[in-house]
Write an enzyme that holds these catalytic residues in place. Structure first.
Site, mmCIF file in Angstrom:
data_model
loop_
_atom_site.group_PDB
_atom_site.id
_atom_site.type_symbol
_atom_site.label_atom_id
_atom_site.label_comp_id
_atom_site.label_asym_id
_atom_site.label_seq_id
_atom_site.Cartn_x
_atom_site.Cartn_y
_atom_site.Cartn_z
ATOM 1 C CE LYS A 18 -1.906 -0.565 4.041
ATOM 2 N NZ LYS A 18 -1.272 -1.789 4.535
ATOM 3 N NE ARG A 59 -3.328 -0.454 10.778
ATOM 4 C CZ ARG A 59 -2.262 0.021 10.131
ATOM 5 N NH1 ARG A 59 -2.274 1.198 9.575
ATOM 6 N NH2 ARG A 59 -1.181 -0.711 10.024
ATOM 7 N NE ARG A 71 7.858 -2.988 6.145
ATOM 8 C CZ ARG A 71 6.546 -2.712 6.159
ATOM 9 N NH1 ARG A 71 5.973 -2.182 5.102
ATOM 10 N NH2 ARG A 71 5.814 -2.957 7.211
ATOM 11 N NE ARG A 92 7.558 -0.494 9.984
ATOM 12 C CZ ARG A 92 6.356 -0.364 9.442
ATOM 13 N NH1 ARG A 92 6.230 0.189 8.264
ATOM 14 N NH2 ARG A 92 5.293 -0.779 10.080
ATOM 15 N NE ARG A 118 2.885 -4.422 11.626
ATOM 16 C CZ ARG A 118 3.951 -4.469 10.820
ATOM 17 N NH1 ARG A 118 5.001 -5.194 11.160
ATOM 18 N NH2 ARG A 118 3.957 -3.802 9.712
#
Ligand code: AMP
Length: 188
Positions: free
Chosen positions: A16, A90, A129, A135, A146
């Site tokens: 996204k 969300r 990632r 992160r 998540r």
């Protein structure tokens, strides 16, 4: 003050953010990513950042009222209200509040783009990632949480926006260029 908005919906790792950034730069829209804004707050050690940090590290959602206050403030500061939302709304409560906010500001919802890819591929991308960007919420336990939170709290938005006729499905597998072609096709 009339404007337009596009919402990118989809699980973490669906791409996204990448698609939203490209669409925003090509259309000259403002990209509003609540995840990026929260990470700025965490980096700046603000009150909101201190509150959000442990929640984000667990992979849970930051409370709706805090998110909505942050979004309101961002929208209020815009000269031209042409916005691409990435990672917001969300929850159903956030979606309802956004409907009211858009109506208040005279912003038309052009479409809600659901970018989707299968669970295995999502986990693979998120772990990649994690290696590249480091992160702190891209570790395996948080990734699983998540995805669970997405299924429980965000997935209901699919039928919410289906019922308003705004929803468009975008196949998220393929190169970023291929996916972008589907994004622009869905909006034309
Ligand atoms: P993201 O970069 O969109 O994956 O967001 C990273 C984290 O920030 C999420 O796992 C949540 O903890 C928090 N977050 C981002 N956007 C929202 C939102 N709209 N509502 C609640 N929490 C959010």
């Amino acid at each position: 003050m009339a404007g337009d908005a596009v919402i990118f919906l989809g699980p973490p790792g669906a791409g996204k953010g990448t698609q939203a950034a490209r669409l925003a730069s090509e259309l000259g829209y403002k990209k509003l990513s609540t995840g990026d804004l929260l990470r700025e707050h965490v980096a700046g050690n603000t009150e909101l950042g201190r509150l959000a940090k442990p929640i984000m590290e667990r992979g849970d959602l930051v409370p709706d009222d805090l998110i909505l206050a942050m979004v309101r403030e961002e929208l209020a500061g815009l000269e031209a209200p042409h916005v691409i939302f990435d990672g917001f709304p969300r929850t159903i409560a956030q979606a309802r509040a956004l409907d009211r906010l858009l109506a208040e500001l005279g912003i038309r919802l052009k479409g809600v783009l659901l970018v989707d890819v299968g669970q295995e591929e999502l986990i693979r991308r998120l772990l990649e990632r994690a290696r590249k960007e480091g992160r702190s919420d891209d570790n395996e336990a948080t990734i699983r949480r998540r995805l669970e939170v997405y299924a429980q709290q965000t997935q209901p938005l699919v039928s919410y926006y289906q019922s308003t006729g705004a929803l468009r499905h975008i196949e998220g597998l393929g190169t970023p260029d291929e996916v972008y072609g589907r994004v622009t096709g869905a909006l034309s």
